[in-house]
Design a protein around this motif. Structure first.
Motif, PDB file in Angstrom:
ATOM      1  N   ALA A  32       0.832  -1.208   0.000  1.00 55.79           N
ATOM      2  CA  ALA A  32       0.000   0.000   0.000  1.00 55.79           C
ATOM      3  C   ALA A  32       0.867   1.258   0.000  1.00 55.79           C
ATOM      4  O   ALA A  32       1.969   1.276   0.541  1.00 55.79           O
ATOM      5  CB  ALA A  32      -0.908   0.010   1.232  1.00 55.79           C
ATOM      6  N   ARG A  36      -2.560   5.182   1.705  1.00 51.53           N
ATOM      7  CA  ARG A  36      -3.442   4.028   1.945  1.00 51.53           C
ATOM      8  C   ARG A  36      -3.107   3.369   3.288  1.00 51.53           C
ATOM      9  O   ARG A  36      -4.003   2.927   4.004  1.00 51.53           O
ATOM     10  CB  ARG A  36      -3.326   3.011   0.823  1.00 51.53           C
ATOM     11  CG  ARG A  36      -3.834   3.534  -0.492  1.00 51.53           C
ATOM     12  CD  ARG A  36      -5.245   3.099  -0.742  1.00 51.53           C
ATOM     13  NE  ARG A  36      -5.679   3.681  -2.005  1.00 51.53           N
ATOM     14  CZ  ARG A  36      -6.841   4.268  -2.173  1.00 51.53           C
ATOM     15  NH1 ARG A  36      -7.691   4.326  -1.186  1.00 51.53           N
ATOM     16  NH2 ARG A  36      -7.168   4.785  -3.329  1.00 51.53           N
ATOM     17  N   ARG A 132      -8.924  10.431   3.335  1.00 56.20           N
ATOM     18  CA  ARG A 132      -9.507   9.660   2.238  1.00 56.20           C
ATOM     19  C   ARG A 132      -9.655  10.548   1.007  1.00 56.20           C
ATOM     20  O   ARG A 132      -9.308  10.162  -0.101  1.00 56.20           O
ATOM     21  CB  ARG A 132     -10.863   9.070   2.628  1.00 56.20           C
ATOM     22  CG  ARG A 132     -11.449   8.149   1.544  1.00 56.20           C
ATOM     23  CD  ARG A 132     -12.940   7.947   1.711  1.00 56.20           C
ATOM     24  NE  ARG A 132     -13.708   9.165   1.602  1.00 56.20           N
ATOM     25  CZ  ARG A 132     -13.979   9.813   0.451  1.00 56.20           C
ATOM     26  NH1 ARG A 132     -13.501   9.370  -0.682  1.00 56.20           N
ATOM     27  NH2 ARG A 132     -14.706  10.912   0.446  1.00 56.20           N
TER      28      ARG A 132
END
Length: 166
Positions: A32, A36, A132
């Motif tokens: 990742a 992330r 996010r």
């Protein structure tokens, strides 16, 4: 006898499935991006906090302590990895916020009270949503400007077109 063999096969299949899921999770974490990975940390922390709240409501002291300790470890790590050289004001604010969260966890654990955990969940959800959006924006654009990993301990950068790189 045949029934016993079928149970063994089911157990073996379940074991193999658990191993495959564990390997997938390990692979997804190790590959990742930093952004992330940060989202995974926030998700884990929120999940542990929600489990601690449920444990408090059900009177499960051992699970409460375990889940609060796990959330505490994540928040402590986020706090320790702040890089004040890169974004001093942001890091100072995040450090104070993380310290407040850690105090709330201690209060919740000592007093067997879910209210401080609710406060931390709300704060973590806000930070997670901000990140996010930042990760989605930066990974979708594809420019390659570096953001220091320690600055990734909290709120997203205010500049546009940044990509978190490893």
């Amino acid at each position: 006898m045949a029934e016993c063999g079928m149970r063994l096969n089911r157990e073996k299949a379940k074991t193999m499935q658990r191993k495959a899921v564990a390997q997938y999770k390990k692979s997804s974490v190790s590959t990742a991006s930093r952004g992330r990975t940060l989202l995974m940390l926030y998700d884990g922390c929120i999940r542990f906090l929600e489990q601690a709240i449920t444990a408090i409501e059900s009177g499960d002291v051992a699970t409460r302590g375990n889940r609060i300790n796990r959330a505490h470890a994540i928040i402590s790590e986020l706090k320790c990895t702040l890089n004040h050289d890169v974004a001093p004001e942001l890091c100072d604010n995040l450090e104070a916020l993380y310290a407040f969260m850690l105090d709330q966890l201690t209060t919740a654990n000592c007093n067997n009270d879910a209210d401080p955990l609710d406060v931390v969940v709300e704060l973590m959800e806000g930070l997670r949503e901000s990140w996010r959006q930042a990760v989605a924006q930066t990974e979708g654009i594809g420019t390659k400007k570096k953001v220091a990993p320690a600055a990734a301990g909290g709120a997203p950068p205010k500049r546009k077109n940044l990509v978190l790189t490893g």
